[in-house]
Design a protein around this motif. Structure first.
Motif, PDB file in Angstrom:
ATOM      1  N   TYR A 509     -20.256  60.570   1.913  1.00 14.91           N
ATOM      2  CA  TYR A 509     -19.167  59.797   1.307  1.00 14.91           C
ATOM      3  C   TYR A 509     -17.960  60.705   1.126  1.00 14.91           C
ATOM      4  O   TYR A 509     -18.059  61.764   0.501  1.00 14.91           O
ATOM      5  CB  TYR A 509     -19.600  59.234  -0.046  1.00 14.91           C
ATOM      6  CG  TYR A 509     -18.514  58.477  -0.782  1.00 14.91           C
ATOM      7  CD1 TYR A 509     -18.149  57.194  -0.380  1.00 14.91           C
ATOM      8  CD2 TYR A 509     -17.863  59.052  -1.872  1.00 14.91           C
ATOM      9  CE1 TYR A 509     -17.162  56.490  -1.060  1.00 14.91           C
ATOM     10  CE2 TYR A 509     -16.871  58.360  -2.547  1.00 14.91           C
ATOM     11  CZ  TYR A 509     -16.520  57.082  -2.139  1.00 14.91           C
ATOM     12  OH  TYR A 509     -15.543  56.391  -2.815  1.00 14.91           O
ATOM     13  N   THR A 510     -16.827  60.287   1.679  1.00 19.47           N
ATOM     14  CA  THR A 510     -15.573  61.010   1.517  1.00 19.47           C
ATOM     15  C   THR A 510     -14.519  60.025   1.029  1.00 19.47           C
ATOM     16  O   THR A 510     -14.114  59.112   1.785  1.00 19.47           O
ATOM     17  CB  THR A 510     -15.106  61.636   2.836  1.00 19.47           C
ATOM     18  OG1 THR A 510     -16.126  62.502   3.328  1.00 19.47           O
ATOM     19  CG2 THR A 510     -13.823  62.435   2.630  1.00 19.47           C
ATOM     20  N   PRO A 511     -14.076  60.138  -0.215  1.00 20.15           N
ATOM     21  CA  PRO A 511     -13.090  59.180  -0.738  1.00 20.15           C
ATOM     22  C   PRO A 511     -11.699  59.477  -0.202  1.00 20.15           C
ATOM     23  O   PRO A 511     -11.441  60.546   0.373  1.00 20.15           O
ATOM     24  CB  PRO A 511     -13.157  59.422  -2.245  1.00 20.15           C
ATOM     25  CG  PRO A 511     -13.521  60.869  -2.370  1.00 20.15           C
ATOM     26  CD  PRO A 511     -14.449  61.152  -1.216  1.00 20.15           C
ATOM     27  N   ALA A 512     -10.822  58.522  -0.380  1.00 18.66           N
ATOM     28  CA  ALA A 512      -9.419  58.731  -0.013  1.00 18.66           C
ATOM     29  C   ALA A 512      -8.793  59.757  -0.952  1.00 18.66           C
ATOM     30  O   ALA A 512      -9.336  60.089  -2.008  1.00 18.66           O
ATOM     31  CB  ALA A 512      -8.662  57.416  -0.079  1.00 18.66           C
ATOM     32  N   ASN A 513      -7.666  60.274  -0.540  1.00 18.11           N
ATOM     33  CA  ASN A 513      -6.918  61.225  -1.365  1.00 18.11           C
ATOM     34  C   ASN A 513      -5.474  60.730  -1.485  1.00 18.11           C
ATOM     35  O   ASN A 513      -4.759  60.727  -0.494  1.00 18.11           O
ATOM     36  CB  ASN A 513      -6.951  62.612  -0.745  1.00 18.11           C
ATOM     37  CG  ASN A 513      -6.318  63.671  -1.638  1.00 18.11           C
ATOM     38  OD1 ASN A 513      -6.096  63.412  -2.814  1.00 18.11           O
ATOM     39  ND2 ASN A 513      -6.027  64.832  -1.076  1.00 18.11           N
ATOM     40  N   PRO A 514      -5.062  60.261  -2.655  1.00 19.29           N
ATOM     41  CA  PRO A 514      -5.794  60.265  -3.916  1.00 19.29           C
ATOM     42  C   PRO A 514      -6.806  59.128  -4.015  1.00 19.29           C
ATOM     43  O   PRO A 514      -6.725  58.154  -3.270  1.00 19.29           O
ATOM     44  CB  PRO A 514      -4.679  60.084  -4.945  1.00 19.29           C
ATOM     45  CG  PRO A 514      -3.674  59.241  -4.225  1.00 19.29           C
ATOM     46  CD  PRO A 514      -3.684  59.737  -2.802  1.00 19.29           C
ATOM     47  N   VAL A 515      -7.745  59.287  -4.946  1.00 16.81           N
ATOM     48  CA  VAL A 515      -8.735  58.248  -5.190  1.00 16.81           C
ATOM     49  C   VAL A 515      -8.084  57.119  -5.985  1.00 16.81           C
ATOM     50  O   VAL A 515      -7.449  57.365  -7.008  1.00 16.81           O
ATOM     51  CB  VAL A 515      -9.940  58.816  -5.971  1.00 16.81           C
ATOM     52  CG1 VAL A 515     -10.988  57.732  -6.182  1.00 16.81           C
ATOM     53  CG2 VAL A 515     -10.546  59.999  -5.248  1.00 16.81           C
ATOM     54  N   THR A 516      -8.255  55.907  -5.499  1.00 16.77           N
ATOM     55  CA  THR A 516      -7.699  54.751  -6.187  1.00 16.77           C
ATOM     56  C   THR A 516      -8.807  53.772  -6.555  1.00 16.77           C
ATOM     57  O   THR A 516      -9.971  53.947  -6.161  1.00 16.77           O
ATOM     58  CB  THR A 516      -6.660  54.033  -5.314  1.00 16.77           C
ATOM     59  OG1 THR A 516      -7.347  53.384  -4.228  1.00 16.77           O
ATOM     60  CG2 THR A 516      -5.622  55.002  -4.765  1.00 16.77           C
ATOM     61  N   TRP A 517      -8.421  52.723  -7.266  1.00 16.42           N
ATOM     62  CA  TRP A 517      -9.367  51.687  -7.652  1.00 16.42           C
ATOM     63  C   TRP A 517     -10.030  51.060  -6.428  1.00 16.42           C
ATOM     64  O   TRP A 517     -11.196  50.661  -6.477  1.00 16.42           O
ATOM     65  CB  TRP A 517      -8.650  50.630  -8.485  1.00 16.42           C
ATOM     66  CG  TRP A 517      -9.499  49.486  -8.950  1.00 16.42           C
ATOM     67  CD1 TRP A 517      -9.358  48.172  -8.629  1.00 16.42           C
ATOM     68  CD2 TRP A 517     -10.622  49.540  -9.846  1.00 16.42           C
ATOM     69  NE1 TRP A 517     -10.315  47.401  -9.252  1.00 16.42           N
ATOM     70  CE2 TRP A 517     -11.109  48.228 -10.016  1.00 16.42           C
ATOM     71  CE3 TRP A 517     -11.270  50.584 -10.515  1.00 16.42           C
ATOM     72  CZ2 TRP A 517     -12.195  47.927 -10.815  1.00 16.42           C
ATOM     73  CZ3 TRP A 517     -12.354  50.280 -11.327  1.00 16.42           C
ATOM     74  CH2 TRP A 517     -12.821  48.971 -11.463  1.00 16.42           C
ATOM     75  N   THR A 518      -9.350  51.029  -5.310  1.00 16.26           N
ATOM     76  CA  THR A 518      -9.925  50.497  -4.075  1.00 16.26           C
ATOM     77  C   THR A 518     -11.186  51.260  -3.686  1.00 16.26           C
ATOM     78  O   THR A 518     -12.158  50.676  -3.202  1.00 16.26           O
ATOM     79  CB  THR A 518      -8.902  50.578  -2.932  1.00 16.26           C
ATOM     80  OG1 THR A 518      -7.717  49.877  -3.317  1.00 16.26           O
ATOM     81  CG2 THR A 518      -9.454  49.996  -1.641  1.00 16.26           C
ATOM     82  N   ASP A 519     -11.187  52.577  -3.912  1.00 12.33           N
ATOM     83  CA  ASP A 519     -12.335  53.408  -3.544  1.00 12.33           C
ATOM     84  C   ASP A 519     -13.514  53.235  -4.489  1.00 12.33           C
ATOM     85  O   ASP A 519     -14.677  53.196  -4.052  1.00 12.33           O
ATOM     86  CB  ASP A 519     -11.922  54.885  -3.518  1.00 12.33           C
ATOM     87  CG  ASP A 519     -10.808  55.152  -2.532  1.00 12.33           C
ATOM     88  OD1 ASP A 519     -11.039  54.971  -1.328  1.00 12.33           O
ATOM     89  OD2 ASP A 519      -9.709  55.522  -2.974  1.00 12.33           O
ATOM     90  N   VAL A 520     -13.243  53.149  -5.781  1.00 15.82           N
ATOM     91  CA  VAL A 520     -14.333  53.176  -6.759  1.00 15.82           C
ATOM     92  C   VAL A 520     -14.756  51.788  -7.210  1.00 15.82           C
ATOM     93  O   VAL A 520     -15.845  51.628  -7.765  1.00 15.82           O
ATOM     94  CB  VAL A 520     -13.954  54.034  -7.982  1.00 15.82           C
ATOM     95  CG1 VAL A 520     -13.698  55.480  -7.561  1.00 15.82           C
ATOM     96  CG2 VAL A 520     -12.748  53.475  -8.718  1.00 15.82           C
TER      97      VAL A 520
END
Length: 633
Positions: A509-520
């Motif tokens: 798992y690699t989240p976007a940068n920056p992490v937003t509500w869409t990711d979590v």
């Protein structure tokens, strides 16, 4: 040393395992298709069964009304003048209860206890010893109650672990506790307990409670934490029995014994080996149980192949194992003195236990036994685990033995079966892809009888995501690895179907940068779906609710997984996703919310159970019915 020791105490009472059952169904992991009714209590005449039998469970594992009913030293039973008799075994009085969680919806038969504190307290509740229970999974589940309808209520199982971080109060009033404290100078105690008789009637005040009996004794840092180095009695499955879990052909379930050479005593633990008529009831009378040793040599007294009796565990009368007071007083542990002239024979010949006609259980003829100490693991891509597997023979470590390791998913519980929901088939089979896990195919045991299984995790990808555009599902994949002796002469006993290593490999798992509500949001959404008790506090699918509670959530998600307050309670969140959540909670950036899927017409696609029938209960028996080994038969 272990709990099976001349110095030990026995306790009995009740336990509560208030598990949530929404996450028992693979289909419920599909965020895009999740419906509110999946959090409802099941109905007796409908399928699918919604949230099964306890959707509002909070996963709490509690000890209730457990009293110390006997204690022993090398000199014998502790007299009634010792106040330890009547003291209580309790969980924490200063934090939330421990948690009972499954490894995975497709491996529900190694439920682990996390974050449990165990205390010894006096009659007024004053703590005399406080400790942390090292997380452990149950073992040797079986159909223990023989005279009722079946399912989870009939089951019995056992837990063995160690107590760490011991904190002692003033135990000077109890000579026994004084000796136990002295024996625990290494900072460890050994604990084993048996659980059975779970109550699944939601109208009962004892709903999700059952019977517990247990033993606490000394431990050392050099011995395994969840396994006794001792004499291992091996059961064979009854091929004609209609078993939910396991029914032994000889009437007695897997059990262990230890020979104490200092006192010429055999300590036999039958706590999870003796059946009962009803769940949580009195032990069935199988006749007097005779423990014998096999002698292959002709003697002036006995012909070759004779079973020489070592001692008897009586069934009837006061103090017999069929006496209702015996089990809560002994937790199933019996001590048999052995004639000194038989000790040499006992040290290298097979032991057996026999009762009425057909009631028998024995060690493997070779006396050999093999098992991993810890047998449940969670791993991330590129992670490694070195898993100790213990070999023993006639109760002693077996050095120089070759051990083989193979993938074995046969006891995992794939949910691709015809009697599941029509749309559960979106969840693929377990243990795929095999390329995501690598390990040594063999190893040699060292001088302590330990062979190391070295596992390296790859990335299983999204093998269990749903194919409906949600790009979400069950994280990672679950695998089984079974150890066996390479030497055929050491493979001469029954195979314990539960004796294998379960591994959950999380997806990369690699989240976007920056992490937003869409990711979590999908992570929070799934947790909120599967653990509806959280709705009492906040809606995890709501950006506003989660942001408003970011501080408390940041604390809970940053706690060690052994902490009872750690989130998620299910312990099924990968470290990579946990890190992404903690990053976002520090700076809760908004983002797009995934669109909801069109609701399914469940009534149109779900078959209805016939009038008067009760569908699957969603507990351990339902999980066991999906084992691959059964599907292939």
């Amino acid at each position: 040393m272990s709990y099976l020791n001349p110095l030990r105490l026995h306790f009995a009472g009740q336990f509560q395992s208030n598990v949530s059952t929404v996450n028992n169904d693979a289909a419920h992991y599909d965020n895009a298709a999740f419906l509110p009714q999946y959090q409802d209590m099941e109905g007796a005449h409908m399928r699918p069964p919604n949230g099964w039998f306890n959707p509002e469970g909070d996963a709490a594992f509690r000890l209730l009304g457990c009293t110390i009913n006997s204690a022993w030293t090398p000199d014998g039973a502790v007299p009634s003048s010792d106040p330890v008799l009547g003291y209580i075994i309790a969980d924490s009085d200063g934090s939330v209860p421990g948690k009972l969680v499954d490894l995975d919806p497709e491996q529900q038969l190694v439920s682990q206890i996390w974050g449990l504190q165990v205390r010894i307290a006096d009659a007024d509740g004053n703590t005399l010893m406080q400790s942390d229970f090292e997380p452990a999974a149950f073992m040797d589940i079986w159909d223990r109650a023989t005279g009722s309808g079946g399912g989870d209520t009939n089951a019995g199982a056992m837990y063995q672990s160690v107590l760490t971080n011991l904190q002692w109060g003033d135990v000077s009033a109890s000579p026994f506790l004084t000796k136990l404290q002295q024996a625990a100078a290494t900072g460890l105690l050994s604990i084993k307990f048996n659980v059975d008789g779970i109550n699944m009637d939601f109208t009962s005040p004892d709903f999700m409670c059952g019977r517990i009996t247990g033993t606490i004794g000394p431990a050392t840092a050099t011995e395994p934490q969840h396994l006794v180095i001792g004499r291992q009695f091996m059961a064979t499955a009854d091929p004609n029995a209609n078993a939910n879990f396991f029914i032994p052909l000889g009437g007695l379930n897997f059990c262990v014994a230890v020979v104490d050479t200092d006192t010429n005593t055999l300590y036999v633990d039958l706590g999870n080996a003796l059946s009962t008529n009803i769940p949580g009831g009195t032990v069935n009378n199988l006749g007097d149980l005779t423990v014998s040793v096999y002698d292959p040599i002709t003697t002036p007294i006995n012909p070759a192949g004779t079973m020489i009796p070592l001692g008897t565990i009586p069934a009837g009368g006061t103090g017999g194992y069929a006496d209702p007071s015996w089990y809560p007083t002994t937790a199933g542990v019996a001590a048999l003195p052995i004639s000194p002239d038989l000790m040499t024979l006992v040290s290298f010949r097979t032991l057996a236990i026999s009762g009425n006609s057909g009631i028998v259980i024995a060690e493997a003829p070779s006396g050999a036994f093999l098992r991993a100490d810890s047998y449940v693991y969670r791993m991330s891509p590129n992670g490694t685990e070195s898993i100790p597997v213990y070999a023993m023979r006639y109760g002693q470590p077996l050095s120089g033995a070759s051990v083989s390791f193979v993938l074995d998913p046969s006891q995992l519980q794939s949910q691709q079966t015809p009697d599941q929901w029509p749309f559960v088939g979106a969840a693929p089979n377990v243990a795929q892809p095999t390329s995501a896990i690598s390990f040594n195919g063999s190893a040699q045991t060292d001088g302590n009888g330990i062979a190391l299984l070295n596992v390296t995790a790859g990335d299983p990808g999204t093998a269990r995501w749903f194919n409906n555009g949600s790009n979400y599902g069950i994280d990672g994949q679950v695998y089984g690895i079974r150890a066996a002796f390479a030497d055929p002469s050491l493979q001469d006993g029954p195979v314990n179907q539960w004796n294998f290593i379960s591994l959950l490999l999380w997806s990369g798992y690699t989240p976007a940068n920056p992490v937003t509500w869409t990711d979590v949001q999908p992570i929070f959404q799934q947790y909120g779906n599967l653990y509806p008790v959280m709705l009492r506090f906040l809606n995890l699918a709501s950006y506003d609710d989660v942001k408003a509670n970011a501080g408390l959530l940041s604390l809970a998600f940053s706690l060690d997984v052994t902490d009872p307050n750690s989130m998620p309670v299910t312990r099924d969140l990968s470290p990579a996703k946990r890190a992404a959540i903690l990053t976002w909670l520090q700076n809760p950036l908004p983002g797009a919310v995934p669109a909801a899927a069109a609701p399914r017409d469940v009534a149109a696609v779900a078959p209805q159970a016939p009038p008067g029938a009760v569908g699957p209960r969603g507990g351990k028996a339902a999980a066991a019915s999906r084992r691959l080994v059964l599907q292939s038969n």
